[in-house]
Design a protein around this motif. Sequence first.
Motif, PDB file in Angstrom:
ATOM      1  N   PRO A 173       0.840  -1.211   0.000  1.00 36.27           N
ATOM      2  CA  PRO A 173       0.000   0.000   0.000  1.00 36.27           C
ATOM      3  C   PRO A 173       0.871   1.255   0.000  1.00 36.27           C
ATOM      4  O   PRO A 173       1.980   1.247   0.525  1.00 36.27           O
ATOM      5  CB  PRO A 173      -0.806  -0.117   1.297  1.00 36.27           C
ATOM      6  CG  PRO A 173      -0.077  -1.097   2.142  1.00 36.27           C
ATOM      7  CD  PRO A 173       0.701  -1.984   1.226  1.00 36.27           C
ATOM      8  N   ASP A 174       0.371   2.319  -0.633  1.00 35.76           N
ATOM      9  CA  ASP A 174       1.128   3.577  -0.679  1.00 35.76           C
ATOM     10  C   ASP A 174       1.249   4.219   0.695  1.00 35.76           C
ATOM     11  O   ASP A 174       2.269   4.794   1.022  1.00 35.76           O
ATOM     12  CB  ASP A 174       0.464   4.575  -1.638  1.00 35.76           C
ATOM     13  CG  ASP A 174       0.603   4.143  -3.086  1.00 35.76           C
ATOM     14  OD1 ASP A 174       1.588   3.463  -3.413  1.00 35.76           O
ATOM     15  OD2 ASP A 174      -0.290   4.486  -3.882  1.00 35.76           O
ATOM     16  N   SER A 175       0.177   4.135   1.484  1.00 36.58           N
ATOM     17  CA  SER A 175       0.214   4.751   2.805  1.00 36.58           C
ATOM     18  C   SER A 175      -0.428   3.811   3.820  1.00 36.58           C
ATOM     19  O   SER A 175      -1.280   2.997   3.482  1.00 36.58           O
ATOM     20  CB  SER A 175      -0.488   6.106   2.806  1.00 36.58           C
ATOM     21  OG  SER A 175      -1.855   5.942   2.547  1.00 36.58           O
ATOM     22  N   VAL A 176       0.041   3.934   5.057  1.00 37.88           N
ATOM     23  CA  VAL A 176      -0.457   3.100   6.150  1.00 37.88           C
ATOM     24  C   VAL A 176      -0.636   4.001   7.365  1.00 37.88           C
ATOM     25  O   VAL A 176       0.343   4.470   7.929  1.00 37.88           O
ATOM     26  CB  VAL A 176       0.529   1.953   6.489  1.00 37.88           C
ATOM     27  CG1 VAL A 176       0.036   1.175   7.694  1.00 37.88           C
ATOM     28  CG2 VAL A 176       0.730   1.038   5.295  1.00 37.88           C
ATOM     29  N   SER A 177      -1.892   4.260   7.740  1.00 41.46           N
ATOM     30  CA  SER A 177      -2.133   5.075   8.933  1.00 41.46           C
ATOM     31  C   SER A 177      -2.899   4.296   9.998  1.00 41.46           C
ATOM     32  O   SER A 177      -3.110   4.789  11.090  1.00 41.46           O
ATOM     33  CB  SER A 177      -2.899   6.351   8.567  1.00 41.46           C
ATOM     34  OG  SER A 177      -4.145   6.030   8.008  1.00 41.46           O
ATOM     35  N   ASN A 178      -3.300   3.064   9.658  1.00 39.34           N
ATOM     36  CA  ASN A 178      -4.000   2.219  10.628  1.00 39.34           C
ATOM     37  C   ASN A 178      -3.837   0.756  10.232  1.00 39.34           C
ATOM     38  O   ASN A 178      -3.272   0.444   9.180  1.00 39.34           O
ATOM     39  CB  ASN A 178      -5.477   2.607  10.732  1.00 39.34           C
ATOM     40  CG  ASN A 178      -6.169   2.543   9.390  1.00 39.34           C
ATOM     41  OD1 ASN A 178      -6.102   1.550   8.687  1.00 39.34           O
ATOM     42  ND2 ASN A 178      -6.840   3.622   9.011  1.00 39.34           N
ATOM     43  N   CYS A 179      -4.352  -0.130  11.060  1.00 42.32           N
ATOM     44  CA  CYS A 179      -4.198  -1.568  10.834  1.00 42.32           C
ATOM     45  C   CYS A 179      -4.872  -2.034   9.539  1.00 42.32           C
ATOM     46  O   CYS A 179      -4.349  -2.891   8.832  1.00 42.32           O
ATOM     47  CB  CYS A 179      -4.783  -2.349  11.999  1.00 42.32           C
ATOM     48  SG  CYS A 179      -3.992  -1.986  13.559  1.00 42.32           S
ATOM     49  N   GLU A 180      -6.043  -1.476   9.265  1.00 42.98           N
ATOM     50  CA  GLU A 180      -6.786  -1.900   8.084  1.00 42.98           C
ATOM     51  C   GLU A 180      -6.002  -1.655   6.795  1.00 42.98           C
ATOM     52  O   GLU A 180      -6.072  -2.440   5.855  1.00 42.98           O
ATOM     53  CB  GLU A 180      -8.144  -1.183   7.998  1.00 42.98           C
ATOM     54  CG  GLU A 180      -9.130  -1.583   9.081  1.00 42.98           C
ATOM     55  CD  GLU A 180      -8.874  -0.887  10.415  1.00 42.98           C
ATOM     56  OE1 GLU A 180      -8.259   0.199  10.446  1.00 42.98           O
ATOM     57  OE2 GLU A 180      -9.264  -1.460  11.444  1.00 42.98           O
ATOM     58  N   ASP A 181      -5.254  -0.534   6.765  1.00 42.47           N
ATOM     59  CA  ASP A 181      -4.460  -0.216   5.576  1.00 42.47           C
ATOM     60  C   ASP A 181      -3.397  -1.271   5.299  1.00 42.47           C
ATOM     61  O   ASP A 181      -3.009  -1.487   4.155  1.00 42.47           O
ATOM     62  CB  ASP A 181      -3.749   1.138   5.742  1.00 42.47           C
ATOM     63  CG  ASP A 181      -4.702   2.319   5.787  1.00 42.47           C
ATOM     64  OD1 ASP A 181      -5.868   2.171   5.388  1.00 42.47           O
ATOM     65  OD2 ASP A 181      -4.263   3.395   6.248  1.00 42.47           O
ATOM     66  N   ALA A 182      -2.904  -1.916   6.341  1.00 43.34           N
ATOM     67  CA  ALA A 182      -1.760  -2.822   6.206  1.00 43.34           C
ATOM     68  C   ALA A 182      -2.107  -4.300   6.303  1.00 43.34           C
ATOM     69  O   ALA A 182      -1.307  -5.148   5.911  1.00 43.34           O
ATOM     70  CB  ALA A 182      -0.733  -2.497   7.278  1.00 43.34           C
ATOM     71  N   TYR A 183      -3.287  -4.624   6.813  1.00 50.06           N
ATOM     72  CA  TYR A 183      -3.612  -6.009   7.153  1.00 50.06           C
ATOM     73  C   TYR A 183      -3.390  -7.002   6.012  1.00 50.06           C
ATOM     74  O   TYR A 183      -2.668  -7.993   6.176  1.00 50.06           O
ATOM     75  CB  TYR A 183      -5.053  -6.117   7.671  1.00 50.06           C
ATOM     76  CG  TYR A 183      -5.590  -7.518   7.603  1.00 50.06           C
ATOM     77  CD1 TYR A 183      -5.018  -8.521   8.384  1.00 50.06           C
ATOM     78  CD2 TYR A 183      -6.615  -7.862   6.735  1.00 50.06           C
ATOM     79  CE1 TYR A 183      -5.471  -9.820   8.304  1.00 50.06           C
ATOM     80  CE2 TYR A 183      -7.075  -9.160   6.658  1.00 50.06           C
ATOM     81  CZ  TYR A 183      -6.500 -10.133   7.438  1.00 50.06           C
ATOM     82  OH  TYR A 183      -6.937 -11.423   7.348  1.00 50.06           O
ATOM     83  N   ASN A 206      -8.970 -12.541   9.636  1.00 46.90           N
ATOM     84  CA  ASN A 206      -9.005 -11.484  10.628  1.00 46.90           C
ATOM     85  C   ASN A 206      -7.609 -11.201  11.154  1.00 46.90           C
ATOM     86  O   ASN A 206      -6.660 -11.937  10.878  1.00 46.90           O
ATOM     87  CB  ASN A 206      -9.915 -11.879  11.801  1.00 46.90           C
ATOM     88  CG  ASN A 206     -11.355 -11.969  11.380  1.00 46.90           C
ATOM     89  OD1 ASN A 206     -11.875 -11.081  10.721  1.00 46.90           O
ATOM     90  ND2 ASN A 206     -12.012 -13.058  11.758  1.00 46.90           N
ATOM     91  N   TYR A 207      -7.515 -10.143  11.933  1.00 46.88           N
ATOM     92  CA  TYR A 207      -6.284  -9.798  12.634  1.00 46.88           C
ATOM     93  C   TYR A 207      -6.673  -9.299  14.009  1.00 46.88           C
ATOM     94  O   TYR A 207      -7.839  -9.016  14.276  1.00 46.88           O
ATOM     95  CB  TYR A 207      -5.481  -8.739  11.866  1.00 46.88           C
ATOM     96  CG  TYR A 207      -6.160  -7.399  11.819  1.00 46.88           C
ATOM     97  CD1 TYR A 207      -5.917  -6.438  12.788  1.00 46.88           C
ATOM     98  CD2 TYR A 207      -7.056  -7.087  10.795  1.00 46.88           C
ATOM     99  CE1 TYR A 207      -6.546  -5.218  12.767  1.00 46.88           C
ATOM    100  CE2 TYR A 207      -7.694  -5.868  10.758  1.00 46.88           C
ATOM    101  CZ  TYR A 207      -7.438  -4.929  11.744  1.00 46.88           C
ATOM    102  OH  TYR A 207      -8.076  -3.713  11.710  1.00 46.88           O
ATOM    103  N   GLN A 208      -5.686  -9.177  14.893  1.00 49.46           N
ATOM    104  CA  GLN A 208      -5.930  -8.636  16.226  1.00 49.46           C
ATOM    105  C   GLN A 208      -5.015  -7.447  16.441  1.00 49.46           C
ATOM    106  O   GLN A 208      -3.799  -7.560  16.320  1.00 49.46           O
ATOM    107  CB  GLN A 208      -5.658  -9.692  17.303  1.00 49.46           C
ATOM    108  CG  GLN A 208      -5.762  -9.180  18.727  1.00 49.46           C
ATOM    109  CD  GLN A 208      -7.180  -8.780  19.104  1.00 49.46           C
ATOM    110  OE1 GLN A 208      -8.093  -9.591  19.067  1.00 49.46           O
ATOM    111  NE2 GLN A 208      -7.362  -7.526  19.449  1.00 49.46           N
ATOM    112  N   SER A 209      -5.603  -6.315  16.764  1.00 48.53           N
ATOM    113  CA  SER A 209      -4.847  -5.138  17.166  1.00 48.53           C
ATOM    114  C   SER A 209      -4.507  -5.293  18.646  1.00 48.53           C
ATOM    115  O   SER A 209      -5.405  -5.424  19.478  1.00 48.53           O
ATOM    116  CB  SER A 209      -5.692  -3.873  16.955  1.00 48.53           C
ATOM    117  OG  SER A 209      -5.222  -2.824  17.762  1.00 48.53           O
TER     118      SER A 209
END
Length: 188
Positions: A52-62, A167-170
């Motif tokens: 991804p071009d930008s990552v500001s939260n978990c959803e962007d990177a998951y 899923n993932y866990q924060s």
Amino acid sequence: FSIKNIFRGAVVLSARTMCNGSFYLYIMESKKMSKVAVTRVCLKDDYYLNAPDSVSNCEDAYLFIRNQIGFGTVERVMILCMDYDYHLIKCAIVSIGNDDKAVLDIGEIFKIALLLDAHHILIAHNHLGSSLIPTESDIQITQKIGYVGKVLGISLIDSIIVNAGENYQSIRKFIMEREKKNGMDEHL
């Protein structure tokens, strides 16, 4: 290349970069020639991934993280480094463990982040089974990383756990929910 310059009271006669990245300066000190090795620390790109071009939260990177480490047969720890505007600079696998743990060196995380001039980081690791529940060790190391990052001016966006599932866990969210639950239990 040749340069005429003052280097701590000595004249630099020439400089040469070696194939291994070392840099040598040939210095003349009052009719005496000496060779000084100057070392530089840098990161070397191993390969490139679509990220991804930008990552500001978990959803962007998951999804990116899950595809890199979620299907592994051993635990791995990954760091994503972002600039001030949350644009992804680089990512790296910082630890490869065995089937139930990966040993993590916090210094290694911040060495990479500092060399990349990162302003934000996101840490991720995988669990091999279906459980995404963080261990006490996961929680403690996340808190230590957050603290060190705060001291160095590098914000920890989150630390997440992935597996081969959907899923993932924060860990940040897990800690907040646990603290909220414990606070409610005290009032009962």
